[in-house]
Design an enzyme around this catalytic site. Sequence first.
Site, PDB file in Angstrom:
ATOM      1  CG  HIS A  97      -1.794   1.536   1.361  1.00 18.54           C
ATOM      2  ND1 HIS A  97      -2.814   1.346   0.632  1.00 18.54           N
ATOM      3  CD2 HIS A  97      -1.598   2.608   1.786  1.00 18.54           C
ATOM      4  CE1 HIS A  97      -3.381   2.769   0.878  1.00 18.54           C
ATOM      5  NE2 HIS A  97      -2.550   3.175   1.816  1.00 18.54           N
ATOM      6  CG  ASP A 176     -12.298   2.532   4.840  1.00 18.16           C
ATOM      7  OD1 ASP A 176     -11.348   3.334   5.662  1.00 18.16           O
ATOM      8  OD2 ASP A 176     -11.788   2.569   3.538  1.00 18.16           O
ATOM      9  NE  ARG A 183     -10.244   9.532   8.143  1.00 21.75           N
ATOM     10  CZ  ARG A 183      -9.185   8.665   7.296  1.00 21.75           C
ATOM     11  NH1 ARG A 183     -10.181   7.691   6.775  1.00 21.75           N
ATOM     12  NH2 ARG A 183      -8.673   9.269   6.721  1.00 21.75           N
ATOM     13  CB  SER A 198      -9.452   4.836   6.160  1.00 20.72           C
ATOM     14  OG  SER A 198      -9.647   4.074   5.204  1.00 20.72           O
ATOM     15  CE  LYS A 202      -9.198   0.655   2.289  1.00 26.60           C
ATOM     16  NZ  LYS A 202      -9.345   1.938   3.248  1.00 26.60           N
TER      17      LYS A 202
END
Length: 472
Positions: A97, A176, A183, A198, A202
């Site tokens: 990520h 999320d 947000r 968040s 995932k």
Amino acid sequence: MSSISVPGGEDVFQFRIADVIAKKRDGLALSEQEIRHVVKATMTGQAQDSQLGALLMAVRLQGMNPEETLTLTREMVASGCVLKWPEEWSALLVDKHSTGGVGDKVSLALAPALAACGCKVPMISGRGLGHTGGTLDKLESVPSFSSQQNPEQMLEILNSVGCCIVGQSKNLVPADKIFYEMRDVTATVDSLPLITASIMSKKVAESLSALILDVKFGEAAQSSTIEEAKHLAHSLVNVGVSLGIPTIALITNMDTPIGRCVGNSLEVIEALQCLEGQGPDDLRDLVLHTGGYLLWLCGRAGSEKQGAEKIAKVLSDGSALQCFRKMLEAQGVKPDIARSLSSSTKLGETSHIEELKVPKTGTVELIRARPIAEVLNALGAGRNKATDVINHSVGAQLLVRVGQHVEEGSPWIRIHYEKPLLQDRQRQTLQNALSISAQPAFIPASLIRDVIYAQCKKEEYGASVRREREIS
């Protein structure tokens, strides 16, 4: 008022969302039961938008301790389904990520390279918003590519190809999606515990064997300083390891675009150059080291260096490129397009191509990523809200690199665009992104500035975390 039962069934606690808000507003830590209640109330619609917004702002201002952040992540995972894979894949499932950057096409080359090394890569990616690009937007510049794949389809693709790059399904961490949308409209996107929950929720829902995080810092990154990036990286890594996933983070600089191309279709072509064993050195360096660390973490290499050598081999022998083409075909791209796709392919053309000139002779000291991305975003390459439609062909090619000697009047950037037309003020913004010095420029050996591990010795890291996972 609503209630939940504490695991074990011995007691039933009563909670009011307003009381939870007040507690966090006053800087107190929330209990596991209170956080679980908030997530469940959000999912069932019992929490009003105004209440959720107030709680998110309280978290943004007061923060969360590591135990709260871990609990929030765990409860967000529990809000939806968790992906399940064949038992024989238990040591092969890896992912990466990135916190977002400009010209960041690393995932496009990394996923198939890892698959060519025997890993299974269920990569769940996002779309671009603001000045940062999105992996799914890049791939969708390839005709007929489909990012929407359900868990059964993902399983089939991983079984036959070894990697897939898909969007988040509605059943995967649905809390999320609700939290993130709130947000976005309450100025709480930059909250460290909310970012951590968040991202990691995932990844935990993917049931991974190993995870690497690319946490960026700099003018074009979410974290402006390396200290902020390290703080976020430690939070992410500690949550990942606490939830049984061997996790490390690379701290990488994001002042200058990665590679030479910015823009969806242009970045796909540059990723193909990397998959052909070529391409810009900074892009290749990130792919090699990111993949090397992942192969080490999941036990398929004895060290990061050995892992990087394996990634280099599959890039040079064409096997990573073949995996990429097979992935495209499995995700909807016509076989003749997928099998012939290469760095010489043209993925959409624009009616306007314009080059800007170097203003003075000297050495390229810096090419600022953010203003370039913002101009391209205004020209249609990106979006400011989720519903915006983007033009995949809009982009820029950098014709010079940091450290290069340039002559006044030579071209340094090529802009591809349609409508709206490039304005004079945008040309000036682009020109201001180029910094020329009369002195030689310092060129860092790598964009990677640090590696963040959890609290144990590096040489014991992968094995110790894998043991903890097996025990749990």
